[in-house]
Design an enzyme around this catalytic site. Structure first.
Site, PDB file in Angstrom:
ATOM      1  N   ALA A 266       0.873  -1.169   0.000  1.00  0.00           N
ATOM      2  CA  ALA A 266       0.000   0.000   0.000  1.00  0.00           C
ATOM      3  C   ALA A 266       0.904   1.210   0.000  1.00  0.00           C
ATOM      4  O   ALA A 266       2.129   1.098   0.069  1.00  0.00           O
ATOM      5  CB  ALA A 266      -0.895  -0.016   1.232  1.00  0.00           C
ATOM      6  N   LYS A 267       0.275   2.369  -0.075  1.00  0.00           N
ATOM      7  CA  LYS A 267       1.088   3.573  -0.170  1.00  0.00           C
ATOM      8  C   LYS A 267       1.905   3.809   1.093  1.00  0.00           C
ATOM      9  O   LYS A 267       2.860   4.557   1.086  1.00  0.00           O
ATOM     10  CB  LYS A 267       0.215   4.753  -0.561  1.00  0.00           C
ATOM     11  CG  LYS A 267      -0.242   4.535  -2.010  1.00  0.00           C
ATOM     12  CD  LYS A 267      -0.885   5.675  -2.714  1.00  0.00           C
ATOM     13  CE  LYS A 267      -1.030   5.306  -4.201  1.00  0.00           C
ATOM     14  NZ  LYS A 267      -2.109   5.923  -4.882  1.00  0.00           N
ATOM     15  N   ARG A 268       1.552   3.117   2.185  1.00  0.00           N
ATOM     16  CA  ARG A 268       2.344   3.285   3.409  1.00  0.00           C
ATOM     17  C   ARG A 268       3.711   2.585   3.317  1.00  0.00           C
ATOM     18  O   ARG A 268       4.588   2.836   4.127  1.00  0.00           O
ATOM     19  CB  ARG A 268       1.581   2.772   4.625  1.00  0.00           C
ATOM     20  CG  ARG A 268       1.313   1.293   4.602  1.00  0.00           C
ATOM     21  CD  ARG A 268       0.581   0.799   5.853  1.00  0.00           C
ATOM     22  NE  ARG A 268       0.434  -0.635   5.828  1.00  0.00           N
ATOM     23  CZ  ARG A 268      -0.469  -1.289   5.119  1.00  0.00           C
ATOM     24  NH1 ARG A 268      -1.351  -0.621   4.411  1.00  0.00           N
ATOM     25  NH2 ARG A 268      -0.520  -2.604   5.117  1.00  0.00           N
TER      26      ARG A 268
END
Ligand code: GLU
Length: 291
Positions: A266-268
């Site tokens: 994910a973007k994290r």
């Protein structure tokens, strides 16, 4: 130009500027690029900056730069123009509104006043077991139909969508079957695997499902390459395509990239962003070798 029987290949890259692209995006976009190139076709880059609260100009610029660094090229897009623009979703609102109004007139959508909390409460009630429903990550909650008008109710006249969620009425029990070019045969059942889904949000933002269907049709996309997390969305989108009289493109859903704990990227996962890899001295060839 032959547009009818065998239209020329048109694919698309549809990144959202809500963060930096990571290895998962890279795999999908590289696959889209390779498939378009192999077909001698056109690749469209569409900036999916639909949600003003989450989209940032700096991410939009970064995603184009990162894709180019990776070796992905496109023939139409916000930076290069083309005959089917604009290529930023934030500039296409009028087209989405037109589609929304058609869906209101045909009785396919209805306004809904339920809050997220109402929906979560109804969905966890014991009668809503959803036995056999296929759950995919990041999916919208199954709506149990509190605001759904009775069958045969007179459709409303469209005015403006703002202030209410607008939902697509799914044909309960309707099977949506398609042959995915990567994942094989897929089958979903409307009303079991997903409920009436949002096409226009109460904060006056068109929902992803509607925008993508309108854009893929108007940009004459013949094949959609994207991540397997969107398989169920494809079923929803096929219902929208039918309701709007649009053709259904071919679909190729790429496997998702996971981290060392098996979690989907994910973007994290900033350390696996293309930016971070590049800063660490990784080359585009090395990134591509990991696919
Ligand atoms: N913009 C979407 C995303 O970044 C992809 C939509 C699509 O490929 O249909 O997840």
């Amino acid at each position: 130009m032959n547009q009818s029987l065998n239209p020329p290949y048109r694919g698309r890259l549809a990144p959202s500027p809500t963060g930096h692209l990571h290895l998962g995006h890279a795999r999908t976009f590289w696959a889209a690029y390779e498939r378009a190139s192999a077909a001698g076709g056109v690749l469209v880059l569409r900036d999916e900056d639909l949600d003003p609260a989450r989209s940032r100009d700096e991410f939009a610029a970064a995603m184009l730069e990162d894709l180019r660094w990776l070796g992905v090229g496109w023939q139409e897009g916000p930076d290069v123009g083309g005959a089917f623009g604009p290529y930023r979703q934030s500039e296409r609102r009028g087209l989405y509104l037109e589609a929304w109004a058609r869906l209101v007139r045909s009785g396919h959508v209805y306004p809904c006043v339920c809050s997220r909390r109402d929906i979560a409460r109804a969905a966890s009630a014991p009668h809503e077991g959803q036995a056999g429903a296929r759950q995919l990550q990041d999916d919208e909650p199954h709506y149990t139909g509190t605001c759904r008008p009775v069958a045969g109710a007179e459709p409303r006249a469209p005015a403006a969508p703002a202030g209410l969620n607008w939902r697509f009425r799914v044909p309960d029990g309707g099977e949506i079957v398609f042959e995915d070019l990567k994942q094989g045969r897929q089958g979903f059942v409307a009303g079991r695997d997903f409920g009436d889904f949002v096409v226009w949000r109460r904060d006056d933002v068109p929902a992803y499902q509607l925008a993508v269907v309108v854009d893929d049709a108007l940009m004459r996309i013949t094949e959609v390459v994207r991540g397997a997390d969107l398989l169920k969305s494809t079923a929803r989108q096929m219902l929208l395509q039918r309701a709007l009289g649009y053709p259904t493109p071919a679909y190729f859903h790429c496997d998702l990239v996971t981290d060392e704990r098996g979690e989907r990227l994910a973007k994290r996962h900033e350390s696996l962003s293309l930016r971070a890899l590049r800063a660490a001295g990784v080359t585009p060839e090395e990134v591509r070798a990991r696919f």
